[in-house]
Design a protein around this motif. Structure first.
Motif, PDB file in Angstrom:
ATOM      1  N   ASP A  46       0.834  -1.211   0.000  1.00  0.00           N
ATOM      2  CA  ASP A  46       0.000   0.000   0.000  1.00  0.00           C
ATOM      3  C   ASP A  46       0.865   1.255   0.000  1.00  0.00           C
ATOM      4  OD1 ASP A  46      -2.205  -1.620   0.135  1.00  0.00           O
ATOM      5  OD2 ASP A  46      -2.621  -1.279   2.258  1.00  0.00           O
ATOM      6  N   ARG A  47       1.946   1.211   0.779  1.00  0.00           N
ATOM      7  CA  ARG A  47       2.806   2.390   0.887  1.00  0.00           C
ATOM      8  C   ARG A  47       3.477   2.693  -0.465  1.00  0.00           C
ATOM      9  NH1 ARG A  47       6.381   0.657   4.418  1.00  0.00           N
ATOM     10  NH2 ARG A  47       7.774   0.235   2.688  1.00  0.00           N
ATOM     11  N   ILE A  48       3.971   1.652  -1.119  1.00  0.00           N
ATOM     12  CA  ILE A  48       4.632   1.863  -2.421  1.00  0.00           C
ATOM     13  C   ILE A  48       3.605   2.375  -3.449  1.00  0.00           C
ATOM     14  CG2 ILE A  48       5.975   0.773  -4.274  1.00  0.00           C
ATOM     15  CD1 ILE A  48       6.804  -1.311  -2.047  1.00  0.00           C
ATOM     16  N   PHE A  49       2.382   1.837  -3.362  1.00  0.00           N
ATOM     17  CA  PHE A  49       1.320   2.283  -4.273  1.00  0.00           C
ATOM     18  C   PHE A  49       0.992   3.760  -4.007  1.00  0.00           C
ATOM     19  CE2 PHE A  49      -2.008  -0.544  -6.607  1.00  0.00           C
ATOM     20  CZ  PHE A  49      -1.780   0.163  -7.769  1.00  0.00           C
ATOM     21  N   ASP A  50       0.970   4.146  -2.738  1.00  0.00           N
ATOM     22  CA  ASP A  50       0.728   5.560  -2.387  1.00  0.00           C
ATOM     23  C   ASP A  50       1.807   6.442  -3.012  1.00  0.00           C
ATOM     24  OD1 ASP A  50      -1.604   5.392  -0.892  1.00  0.00           O
ATOM     25  OD2 ASP A  50      -0.562   5.073   1.012  1.00  0.00           O
ATOM     26  N   GLU A  51       3.049   5.977  -2.932  1.00  0.00           N
ATOM     27  CA  GLU A  51       4.156   6.770  -3.482  1.00  0.00           C
ATOM     28  C   GLU A  51       4.095   6.830  -5.009  1.00  0.00           C
ATOM     29  OE1 GLU A  51       7.013   5.360   0.206  1.00  0.00           O
ATOM     30  OE2 GLU A  51       7.581   4.764  -1.856  1.00  0.00           O
TER      31      GLU A  51
END
Ligand code: ZN
Length: 327
Positions: A46-51
């Motif tokens: 999720d964090r990488i997708f947010d970035e």
């Protein structure tokens, strides 16, 4: 954009609560560690997708669906105008190898076959074509999210995998896809097939479970009670009595999932025999009443402590937990 929250699964909540109040068996400890690692992987994804950006996409996370009797669990489902994409997220770390269509770690074949799993899930989704009268394409990918995952390929590279080094690029490309009214309609209609997590939790021998209260920072069961908060004898951490009792509710609810939580039972479990009024007030604030009279029991809307506190407007100026909205 993400269409729903990603919360810990009820199995993970169960083993975490058990870990706080029991000596885990080796098997329980193994399960807890696998579930934690899986969840960390999903949070990392999720964090990488947010970035990378996902404002152009419609994404459901951690779904359970029932389609014509078939049950599917999907870590992440991306809906575009003409395509549904399943992401199976794996937080493997270490050196793996792929040969003869099998996955190996240290020369030992692993029991799960990640790509086959994603294929099965993707194929079950195809039944929706006739149900939704929408001839969408479906795609599936296994996402290896851990930077310490190394794959040695001894034959042709397995298809449909995305490793960490390519993940951001892959997500950026995804975000270029077209999402129009049809995707929004599909996202809405998929909801008819969503179900709650159907996994059965194990039963635990109540003798194993420690009642009373423990420090949320170090886990020790030795607390000094003030008027509104408690202090840990071991590490000095302070916590409100309110939050501590809500945590006991959460623990009771998940550990004894087949036992109705009555006021009396919670009082004993939380070691708060003399605090009848606060227990009643907090049950009314945080839990839902089931039944009436002497049979009145309480259930919780969810097992996630911080989300529950936030939803029920927990407020305290003593708290330093930055995940709590109100401090
Ligand atoms: Zn402590």
């Amino acid at each position: 954009m993400f269409l729903n929250e990603r919360l810990k699964s009820k199995e993970l909540h169960y083993y975490e609560a058990l870990n706080r109040r029991c000596e885990l068996t080796r098997e329980e400890a193994r399960k807890l560690s696998i579930l934690r690692k899986g969840f960390d992987g999903e949070v990392g994804y999720d964090r990488i997708f947010d970035e990378a950006g996902h404002d152009n996409l419609l994404i459901y996370r951690d779904l359970w669906m029932k389609i014509e009797g078939g049950i599917l669990q999907i870590d992440s489902l991306i809906i575009t105008e003409n395509k549904l994409i399943v992401h199976e997220i794996k937080n493997y770390s270490g050196l793996y190898s792929y040969e003869n269509d099998g996955w190996f770690i240290n020369g030992i074949q692993i029991s799960e076959e990640p790509v086959a799993q994603a294929v099965r899930t993707g194929n079950k989704l195809l039944k929706l074509r006739s149900l939704l009268h929408h001839n969408f394409e479906r795609d599936y990918k296994v996402i290896f999210v851990n930077p310490n995952f190394n794959l040695e390929i001894k034959q042709e590279k397995p298809k449909n995998i995305v490793q960490r080094s390519m993940l951001r690029h892959y997500m950026k490309e995804l975000n270029k896809m077209h999402v129009g009214p049809r995707a929004h309609e599909t996202a809405l209609r998929l909801k008819d097939y969503f179900i709650d997590n159907p996994m059965e939790l194990p039963e635990v021998d109540p003798e194993r479970v420690k009642a009373g209260n423990y420090c949320c920072a170090c886990g020790k069961f030795e607390m000094i009670f003030g008027r509104y908060h408690t202090k840990c004898v071991q590490c000095g951490n302070k916590e409100t009595i309110e939050k501590m009792i809500v945590r006991a509710m959460v623990d009771f609810n998940i550990i004894f999932h087949n036992t109705p939580m009555t006021k009396e039972k919670l009082k004993r479990f939380a070691g708060m025999d003399k605090n009848e009024r606060s227990i009643r007030r907090l049950l009314n604030k945080y839990a839902e009443k089931v039944g009436a009279g002497r049979k009145t029991a309480y259930t919780l809307e969810m097992q996630d402590l911080i989300t529950l506190l936030n939803r029920k407007n927990y407020k305290s100026r003593y708290d330093t937990d930055n995940k709590l909205k109100t401090q």
